[in-house]
Every structure is written in C-alpha cells, then in structure tokens.
Design an enzyme around this catalytic site. Structure first.
Site, PDB file in Angstrom:
ATOM      1  N   ASP A  69       0.961  -1.340  -0.372  1.00 55.95           N
ATOM      2  CA  ASP A  69       0.062  -0.147   0.283  1.00 55.95           C
ATOM      3  C   ASP A  69       0.695   1.424   0.165  1.00 55.95           C
ATOM      4  O   ASP A  69       1.785   0.809  -0.487  1.00 55.95           O
ATOM      5  CB  ASP A  69      -1.108  -0.157   0.698  1.00 55.95           C
ATOM      6  CG  ASP A  69      -2.455   0.446   1.198  1.00 55.95           C
ATOM      7  OD1 ASP A  69      -2.303   1.757   1.335  1.00 55.95           O
ATOM      8  OD2 ASP A  69      -3.354   0.038   0.890  1.00 55.95           O
ATOM      9  N   ASP A  78      -2.385   1.128  18.066  1.00 51.43           N
ATOM     10  CA  ASP A  78      -3.607   0.407  17.909  1.00 51.43           C
ATOM     11  C   ASP A  78      -2.835  -1.004  16.217  1.00 51.43           C
ATOM     12  O   ASP A  78      -3.567  -1.727  16.371  1.00 51.43           O
ATOM     13  CB  ASP A  78      -4.691   0.774  17.075  1.00 51.43           C
ATOM     14  CG  ASP A  78      -5.975   0.247  17.819  1.00 51.43           C
ATOM     15  OD1 ASP A  78      -5.671   0.043  19.099  1.00 51.43           O
ATOM     16  OD2 ASP A  78      -7.516   0.227  17.347  1.00 51.43           O
ATOM     17  N   ASP A 106       4.946   8.500   2.824  1.00 49.30           N
ATOM     18  CA  ASP A 106       5.146  10.082   2.702  1.00 49.30           C
ATOM     19  C   ASP A 106       4.196  11.250   2.544  1.00 49.30           C
ATOM     20  O   ASP A 106       2.785  11.084   2.445  1.00 49.30           O
ATOM     21  CB  ASP A 106       5.623  10.073   1.189  1.00 49.30           C
ATOM     22  CG  ASP A 106       6.885   9.257   0.675  1.00 49.30           C
ATOM     23  OD1 ASP A 106       7.611   9.168   1.161  1.00 49.30           O
ATOM     24  OD2 ASP A 106       6.833   8.151  -0.058  1.00 49.30           O
ATOM     25  N   HIS A 114      -3.477   5.608   3.410  1.00 45.81           N
ATOM     26  CA  HIS A 114      -4.975   3.995   3.076  1.00 45.81           C
ATOM     27  C   HIS A 114      -4.251   3.605   3.800  1.00 45.81           C
ATOM     28  O   HIS A 114      -5.165   2.290   4.516  1.00 45.81           O
ATOM     29  CB  HIS A 114      -4.359   4.687   1.530  1.00 45.81           C
ATOM     30  CG  HIS A 114      -5.480   3.908   0.674  1.00 45.81           C
ATOM     31  ND1 HIS A 114      -4.538   2.517   0.420  1.00 45.81           N
ATOM     32  CD2 HIS A 114      -6.237   3.535   0.688  1.00 45.81           C
ATOM     33  CE1 HIS A 114      -5.828   2.061  -0.181  1.00 45.81           C
ATOM     34  NE2 HIS A 114      -6.516   2.641  -0.008  1.00 45.81           N
ATOM     35  N   ASN A 127      -6.755  -4.079  22.340  1.00 47.00           N
ATOM     36  CA  ASN A 127      -5.871  -2.924  23.994  1.00 47.00           C
ATOM     37  C   ASN A 127      -6.900  -2.104  24.278  1.00 47.00           C
ATOM     38  O   ASN A 127      -6.445  -1.428  25.050  1.00 47.00           O
ATOM     39  CB  ASN A 127      -4.501  -3.240  22.575  1.00 47.00           C
ATOM     40  CG  ASN A 127      -5.521  -1.311  21.960  1.00 47.00           C
ATOM     41  OD1 ASN A 127      -6.341  -1.430  21.668  1.00 47.00           O
ATOM     42  ND2 ASN A 127      -4.201  -0.732  21.093  1.00 47.00           N
ATOM     43  N   SER A 290     -10.827  -1.031  -0.893  1.00 45.81           N
ATOM     44  CA  SER A 290     -10.077  -0.622  -0.060  1.00 45.81           C
ATOM     45  C   SER A 290     -10.541  -1.524   1.355  1.00 45.81           C
ATOM     46  O   SER A 290      -9.688  -1.413   2.015  1.00 45.81           O
ATOM     47  CB  SER A 290      -9.490   0.988  -0.409  1.00 45.81           C
ATOM     48  OG  SER A 290      -8.607   0.873  -1.094  1.00 45.81           O
TER      49      SER A 290
END
Length: 443
Positions: A69, A78, A106, A114, A127, A290
């Site tokens: 990705d 998380d 970046d 994404h 958690n 996605s």
C-alpha cells in the site's frame, strides 16, 4: 529488447500519456477523522462474525499479513503491538529498501493514510482503545508500493509480492490497481508485459505459501465485460473482493463480475462507513473495495492461524466454501448467477467465525421458528400454565376478566373491548379513574 533472443515480453510501465488514475482510486475512499472509539463491535465485524471469532481464536503471532500500500504508520497505538518492522520494506522504483522508516507513508503523498487504515481493518489490536481488526493478534508488515506521486507501478508491485513471498508472509492485501493502466489489454505489448510480470509475481508468491487478496475496484463496472485485466485481482492466483454495504447489498461504487470476483466483504457507503486507524495516532472513516479487501485478508489470516499447515489453495478453498451465501438483490438486473455464486458477491460474505470454528456457522443467523409454549383465548375463565395448576390469573395484579373502559381527560386508558371474544388479561376489570399507575390490557 523485444528482438533479443530469450526475451519473452517487454513493456514500458511509466507511460506519460496516461491520466493520473491512481489518485482517483485512493482519495475518494478516505473519510473524515473521528474521535478515538473504545473498541465497540462495529457493524462490519458483526456481519462477518469477527466479534464472535475473537473469543475462539484472535489469530496467531506466527501469521503475518503484508500490506502492499502507501505505507503503514506502525507506531500507531492500535498497530504497534502487531507491527513487524523487521520485515517491512519500501519497494519504490522496484528496489527493496529496508532503511529504518522507509516503509512509512510519505506525508505529502495523496491518500498517505490509506495503508494505515487498511492495516487497522486487518489487525488493529484488542487493547481497550480504538478499533479491533478482523485478526487482532496476527502480525502486519508494511510493504510500500505507492510512490509520492500516487502511482503503484508494476515494478513496485512485483518487488512487493516477491518480498512478501521470500519473507514468509501468509497473506498479502492489495487495495489498489497496478498503474498506469486501469485495465491491461494483452493485445498491447506494453500492457501485456505488465500482465506477465505481475502474474509471475503472484504465482511466485502462491508457490511460496502466500495468499494474494485484492480489491475488485471502485468504478461500478462489470469486470467481465472489460477487454483488459484489473491487476492484480483478475489474475488466477489472486482473490478479487467486492464491497458490501450494511444492508448486504453491493456498494454503489463496487466493480463486480460473475467470472471475475470471488468474494465480498464489508466496504461501507454513505449509510455506514468503516471506522479504522488513521495517521498520527488518529482514527478515521473509510470505505471502498480498499476496505473490503483487508476484511477478507483478515479472514484468510484467521484461517492460516487455525490451519497452520494449510496451503494457499486449501486456504482459498476454505475461505470460499465458508462464505455466507448472499443472494442477488431483487430488481437489480446487473446481478447474475445464484445465491451460492453471483456477480455481485462471488461465493458470499467472508466468514470470520467459520474460519476459526472449523465449521460454517452463520454469524447472523435468522431467528429460530417460534415455538408455542402455551396458548389461550382467555375465554375459558381459569388460566393454568403449569401442571400443578398453581399459576392462575384469577386475582392479584393481573386478572382474566371482561375489561371495563377507562378514560381520563379524553384519553382511553383501557379499552372496553377485546380483539376477539370478551375476556382479556387486565390489571383491573372495572373502570376506574387511573392513578399514577395506569391500567393496561393484553389481548
């Protein structure tokens, strides 16, 4: 090069006359920032039975999912417990770069978050804060394939798939299409070379034990009718995933195809989005194929956890066999096929609960048929509900009687009639001015 003996196919991947489609593919899927949730059971996880699966098997620490990705921010609260920095990499420009942090997104790239959002759907940790991924105990590794311009060129994808295979990843998630062409046509020499290169990389990953899961795309088209291939999802050893909304319909944007797609998973739409991890320790809404693809990849990770010796073909077979059959919606002529397999949902909705339970349970079963335990029309007088006859309704708070109409300030508080017959179960047979406790009638 095409004339050199031994060279099978040659193509130029960085065409300059192709519009920048990669950004259009990613950016609409990014939603809005939300406050940090406290691990609620979200609709998408409940649809697949993931919330029930966690109690059985939340995933094995020996299973790794590669996130091909934009890069993953592995320090997220998380994700950090499950993030595998040692096996993360940047594959930009077709070359593996393991420098510390090279795999991170970046910040100035389009849709930079994404990959971090995709990673949260797969394996956000349990958690006590944020969200929970489909397989909250497996590892995730970042394999950055998107360049700062927003493109995922074939050389980057090939590098990422090869890296994942060579580093023993059980699954890869591929929520993108290979640039610069959305559909690669074998009749075009450049595009044909891209098909061959990516196909070989997917096949190599398959041979090394890695399952390739891919998004079906967000353009609302029938992939069966396209002349070219949507890569990597259209390849034989990849699993193409469409997106379902909260109503178990094909999301309005999702591509589809009876001969092309194999599975569906929650992807969200305007009625209900997917909540997941975002950049800078944040949380965000997300939608698209996605989002559906990492749901399916998470289920494959659960299958690999429950069946550690299974081959990619066996994992794929279980994934599809256990999927929840989802019929075509009434009146949608685009959907063809059967309830068991159709052009919108493939084999059905990915089933996380079945993946860890060894069977094929429906995480959202229909209610059991109603069984009548006791029935009465209230006309016989005595109301007996147990063999000893000690439970009667002839006196006390409720009684079986002919109700008298009770009203107050023009409002009917207790009707003087019953739906049938004369008698009913009431709190007081005679009409009376109601006090703070009003009378009620059950027919």
């Amino acid at each position: 090069m095409r004339g050199v003996t031994g060279v099978q196919k040659v193509g130029q991947t960085r065409e300059t006359d192709v519009p920048p489609t990669a950004q259009r593919y990613l950016e609409p899927q990014m939603g809005a920032s939300i406050s940090a949730p406290a691990e609620p059971v979200e609709w998408n996880m409940a649809m697949m039975g993931a919330d029930k699966a966690w109690a059985i098997n939340p995933g094995s620490r020996s299973v790794t999912v590669g996130v091909l990705d934009t890069g993953v921010q592995g320090t997220h609260e998380d994700l950090r417990d499950n993030f595998d920095a040692a096996n993360s990499v940047s594959c930009l420009y077709g070359k593996a770069n393991t420098a510390p942090g090279a795999w991170e997104p970046d910040s100035y790239a389009p849709a930079a978050g994404h990959g971090t959002s995709v990673a949260g759907i797969i394996a956000a940790a349990r958690n006590g804060r944020g969200v929970v991924g489909v397989a909250p105990n497996v590892k995730i590794a970042s394999v950055k394939v998107m360049e700062p311009t927003g493109y995922m060129y074939a050389e980057n994808v090939v590098c990422g798939l090869m890296w994942s295979a060579d580093h023993g990843f059980d699954v890869t998630n591929n929520s993108y299409y290979v640039d610069p062409w959305m559909y690669n046509n074998p009749s075009n020499p450049d595009q044909d070379a891209v098909i061959e290169a990516v196909r070989r990389a997917v096949d190599y990953a398959h041979s090394r034990g890695t399952v390739t899961v891919a998004a079906a795309g967000n353009y609302g088209v029938n992939l069966d009718a396209e002349a070219g291939l949507f890569l990597p999802g259209d390849l034989p050893n990849a699993i193409s995933v469409t997106a379902a909304n909260t109503r178990k319909e094909l999301a309005y944007y999702s591509n589809y195809g009876l001969q092309t797609v194999e599975l569906t998973a929650p992807g969200g739409d305007g009625y209900a989005m997917i909540n997941t991890t975002g950049l800078n320790n944040g949380y965000t809404t997300f939608h698209g194929t996605s989002a559906s693809s990492p749901h399916a990849a998470g289920v494959v990770a659960l299958l690999a956890s429950a069946h550690p010796t299974a081959t990619p073909d066996q994992l794929r077979a279980m994934l599809l066999a256990q999927a929840i059959d989802t019929p075509c919606p009434s009146g949608d002529s685009r959907c063809t096929g059967t309830t068991a397999k159709n052009s919108h949902f493939g084999e059905g909705i990915a089933n996380a609960l079945a993946a860890v339970s060894g069977g094929n349970p429906d995480p959202d079963p229909d209610p059991e048929p109603v069984t009548t335990v006791y029935a009465t029309d209230f006309e016989t007088g005595a109301w007996t509900v147990n063999p000893a006859g000690s439970d009667t309704a002839t006196s006390g708070r409720f009684e079986v009687a002919d109700p008298g109409a009770t009203s107050w300030s023009g409002y009917t508080m207790q009707p003087g009639t019953t739906p049938s017959g004369v008698r009913a179960l009431v709190t007081g047979a005679a009409p009376a001015r109601p006090s703070a406790t009003t009378t009620s009638t059950a027919a």
